[in-house]
Design an enzyme around this catalytic site. Structure first.
Site, short mmCIF file in Angstrom:
data_model
loop_
_atom_site.label_atom_id
_atom_site.label_comp_id
_atom_site.label_asym_id
_atom_site.label_seq_id
_atom_site.Cartn_x
_atom_site.Cartn_y
_atom_site.Cartn_z
N LYS A 74 0.96 -1.00 0.17
CA LYS A 74 0.07 0.09 0.09
C LYS A 74 0.86 1.16 0.08
O LYS A 74 1.86 1.54 0.58
CB LYS A 74 -0.94 -0.07 1.13
CG LYS A 74 -1.88 1.05 1.50
CD LYS A 74 -2.62 1.10 2.83
CE LYS A 74 -3.72 1.97 3.07
NZ LYS A 74 -4.35 1.81 4.36
N LEU A 100 -6.42 8.95 3.11
CA LEU A 100 -6.39 7.86 3.78
C LEU A 100 -7.69 7.69 4.53
O LEU A 100 -8.23 6.53 4.98
CB LEU A 100 -5.38 7.26 4.68
CG LEU A 100 -3.97 7.37 3.99
CD1 LEU A 100 -2.83 6.83 5.01
CD2 LEU A 100 -3.78 6.55 2.87
N SER A 130 -9.20 2.30 2.91
CA SER A 130 -7.83 2.85 2.04
C SER A 130 -7.19 2.07 1.28
O SER A 130 -6.23 2.48 0.48
CB SER A 130 -7.16 3.88 2.77
OG SER A 130 -6.45 3.20 3.80
N VAL A 141 -7.61 1.92 10.06
CA VAL A 141 -7.96 2.52 11.34
C VAL A 141 -9.37 2.68 11.52
O VAL A 141 -9.85 2.95 12.52
CB VAL A 141 -7.14 3.95 11.10
CG1 VAL A 141 -7.98 5.26 11.99
CG2 VAL A 141 -5.63 4.15 11.00
N GLY A 142 -10.16 2.19 10.45
CA GLY A 142 -11.62 2.28 10.65
C GLY A 142 -12.10 1.20 9.72
O GLY A 142 -13.42 1.02 9.72
N GLY A 143 -11.24 0.54 9.13
CA GLY A 143 -11.66 -0.71 8.21
C GLY A 143 -11.03 -0.84 6.76
O GLY A 143 -11.43 -1.46 6.01
N SER A 144 -9.75 -0.01 6.82
CA SER A 144 -8.96 -0.16 5.59
C SER A 144 -8.53 -1.12 4.84
O SER A 144 -8.16 -1.37 3.80
CB SER A 144 -8.09 1.09 5.71
OG SER A 144 -8.56 2.42 5.45
C1 LIG Z 1 -11.34 12.39 2.54
C2 LIG Z 1 -12.28 13.42 3.31
C3 LIG Z 1 -12.69 12.91 4.73
C4 LIG Z 1 -13.67 13.57 5.33
C5 LIG Z 1 -13.93 13.11 6.51
C6 LIG Z 1 -15.09 13.88 7.33
C7 LIG Z 1 -14.79 13.34 8.85
C8 LIG Z 1 -15.09 11.98 8.79
C9 LIG Z 1 -15.12 11.29 10.35
C10 LIG Z 1 -14.89 10.07 10.27
C11 LIG Z 1 -14.77 9.23 9.21
C12 LIG Z 1 -14.53 7.81 9.51
C13 LIG Z 1 -14.35 7.08 8.20
C14 LIG Z 1 -13.02 6.32 8.61
C15 LIG Z 1 -12.71 5.51 7.22
C16 LIG Z 1 -11.42 4.79 7.66
C17 LIG Z 1 -10.56 4.24 6.58
C18 LIG Z 1 -9.29 3.82 7.36
O1 LIG Z 1 -9.23 2.77 7.95
N1 LIG Z 1 -8.25 4.61 6.89
C19 LIG Z 1 -6.84 4.44 7.36
C20 LIG Z 1 -6.30 5.79 8.09
O2 LIG Z 1 -6.97 6.56 8.55
O3 LIG Z 1 -5.11 5.74 8.17
#
Ligand SMILES: CCCCCCCC/C=C\CCCCCCCC(=O)NCC(=O)O
Length: 570
Positions: free
Chosen positions: A139, A188, A214, A235-238
């Site tokens: 990645k 991400l 991600s 971090v949240g499901g990536s």
């Molecule tokens: C790209 C624009 C994002 C806008 C975000 C707005 C606020 C959202 C708050 C929480 C969002 C939660 C989504 C989490 C997805 C996580 C995916 C993941 O695991 N990412 C890896 C990392 O964060 O390093």
């Protein structure tokens, strides 16, 4: 006098506006130039890979292409193929996979040199390491010495890392050969996959759908046959959402089983919601093998003293080991669309047939947990993210997704209050997510710490060791879907908040019956409407299930996933 004062203010404001506009124009031009240069480098890289891929006969390439991970590993150990032949073949598999997916960011040209070095050592009769010559994809944000970890920010082009991430370094010592970097979503912090530098990555199962994020470049290249093993981060499901959307497997171990040293997450300086690196592969058995190899020594803790020296716990992974598994199909925050819940029921039956005991389980208070997750994943109300995005050139839909973060927190809460009056309770809940002060942030952390103990207590009370649940609320949505539906990660994010080990494997396919049942799916708020809309026309798309357990029980997670995969994978 007062006229002069007003005129000075107006001239001052106009000058400020024009100076800022000019500065922004210069900045955009600089960033666009960086992207142009990177696009040329990428084209040259792909040409290089194409030339290198010709260094093997068509017949050899075909033979290598028919092998799965274990077969390839055994063939390399036996010397049926040299490492150089195998990387040549994988350059062509990756190029082919890239045609339909745009998953590859850059080729790692040193892979050619590393393969030749391993061949040389094998010729000298040196002991062969267990992953000798196995090509692996990485990645983009996972540190590779000499390569950028842009996270989709054009400003980070040509700022190469000086280190390999520990998991990559260990896999290299075990004989694996990193050969490509794969795409990520800008920042991400999303479960889609695209940015202004490299564009959108497609789901190999259906054009126009995301492979997830991600680690979406990883899931796409693996599902399209361009790689047999990858390294992602979560971090949240990536790791888990991309695995679910593309029909592959992956595990996010609890935070301290693989070192995260040098791994660039979306928001650094974020206690309690940490990044976990982990393997992704067509089968969960490959992920298990990688964990086993890594944890068979104290390599990770030797190279990062913050990692406790917890070795592979074979007794938890033993074939035939029976578990008491708590399961749920709805977390009380976001009802999943039909196929995503159905495969959990099917996995439950398959596990019962294998002798496990399945017990209904209700994760406590998930709506509040979502609020705490968003609060602590952003930490500073989104200031860090917005700072980076506004200094860069995000695709317009990313800017749109950031809009709520631009609204002052008091107004966010006021809007939430109105949403509550209109009956949109979920929107009201999340409108209270961002911390307004360090005191609010501290109480969110305290609530997470308390929740972790409460959750374990609930599991103990129910007599369950492991959990089974959906991997996500929907099958692979259109590219932009996840950016409008950041609140759709509750099934995975909860296990980051709890710091559980959690993995996903394929458990089925979205059927015509799922499509029919979608008609009855709730449309009580805008988020449900979107999930319903994004799930339409999904017949044939892969579906996964998720298994999770408290820290240092990853071997149990892998056992249960393996049992599911063997029973259900078609
Ligand atoms: C790209 C624009 C994002 C806008 C975000 C707005 C606020 C959202 C708050 C929480 C969002 C939660 C989504 C989490 C997805 C996580 C995916 C993941 O695991 N990412 C890896 C990392 O964060 O390093």
């Amino acid at each position: 006098m007062s006229l002069l004062f007003v005129a000075t203010i107006i001239v001052g404001a106009l000058s400020y506006y024009f100076i800022r506009r000019e500065r922004r124009k210069t900045r955009v031009a600089e960033l666009e130039e960086k992207i142009r240069v990177r696009t040329k480098e990428r084209e040259a890289d792909f040409k290089w890979a194409e030339e290198e891929s010709k260094k093997i006969s068509e017949e050899q390439r075909k033979k290598i292409g028919e092998l799965d991970f274990e077969q390839l590993r055994a063939a390399l150990q036996r010397g049926d193929f040299t490492c150089s032949e195998v990387v040549s073949a994988f350059y062509s598999f990756a190029l082919k996979a890239n045609e339909n997916t745009n998953a590859v960011v850059l080729f790692i040209r040193e892979s050619r040199k590393w393969a030749a070095e391993w061949d040389e050592r094998a010729k000298k009769g040196e002991k062969k390491p267990p992953l000798l010559g196995v090509p692996i994809s990485i990645k983009e944000c996972t540190s590779m010495k000499g390569f950028d970890q842009t996270r989709g920010y054009a400003a980070s082009i040509h700022k190469p890392s000086e280190h390999d991430a520990p998991l990559v370094a260990q896999l290299k010592e075990l004989g694996a050969i990193p050969f490509v970097q794969t795409n990520v979503p800008m920042s991400l912090l999303s479960y889609t996959c695209g940015n202004s530098i490299y564009g959108w990555t497609e789901n190999p199962a259906k054009k126009g759908r995301t492979p997830g994020g991600s680690s979406g470049g990883e899931s796409a290249i693996i599902a399209a046959g361009g790689s047999l093993l990858g390294v992602g981060g979560d971090v949240g499901g990536s790791i888990r959402i991309p695995a679910h959307y593309t029909g592959i497997a992956g595990i996010k171990p609890s935070h301290r089983r693989f070192s995260s040293k040098y791994c660039t997450g979306s928001v650094p300086g974020r206690p309690l919601i940490n990044s976990s690196e982990g393997p992704m592969a067509p089968s969960i058995d490959t992920c298990a093998e990688i964990c086993k190899l890594s944890w068979s020594s104290t390599w990770q803790s030797d190279h990062d003293p913050y990692i406790p020296p917890v070795l592979w716990r074979q007794e938890l992974y033993e074939e035939g080991k029976k578990y008491r598994i708590g399961y749920y199909t709805d977390d009380g925050w976001f009802t999943p669309t039909p196929g995503c819940a159905r495969v959990v029921e099917e996995a439950k039956k398959a596990l019962e047939a294998k002798g496990h005991t399945l017990i209904p389980f209700h994760p406590p208070d998930v709506p509040e947990i979502n609020r705490l997750f968003v609060c602590s994943v952003c930490v500073d109300g989104g200031a860090y993210l917005m700072g980076l995005m506004e200094n860069d050139i995000p695709p317009p839909v990313f800017l749109k997704a950031l809009m709520p973060l631009r609204v002052p927190i008091l107004i966010q809460r006021l809007a939430g209050f109105v949403a509550g009056l209109l009956g949109y309770g979920r929107i009201q809940k999340l409108s209270k997510a961002m911390a307004r002060s360090t005191s609010e942030l501290r109480s969110s952390y305290a609530a997470i710490e308390e929740y972790r103990h409460r959750f374990i207590h609930e599991m103990q009370k129910a007599g369950v060791d492991i959990l089974l649940c959906p991997a996500n609320i929907m099958p692979a949505p259109p590219h932009e879907g996840p950016l409008h539906l950041s609140c759709g990660v509750s099934y995975t994010a909860i296990f980051n908040l709890l710091d559980f080990g959690a993995g996903v494997c394929r458990a089925g396919t979205w059927s015509t019956e799922d499509e029919r049942k979608l008609a009855d799916y709730p449309t009580t708020d805008i988020w449900y409407k979107m999930a319903k809309d994004f799930s339409k026309d999904s017949v044939g798309l892969p579906l996964g299930v998720q298994v999770a357990a408290p820290p240092y029980m990853e071997e149990g997670v892998l056992r249960v996933l393996s049992d599911i995969e063997h029973a259900l994978k078609k």
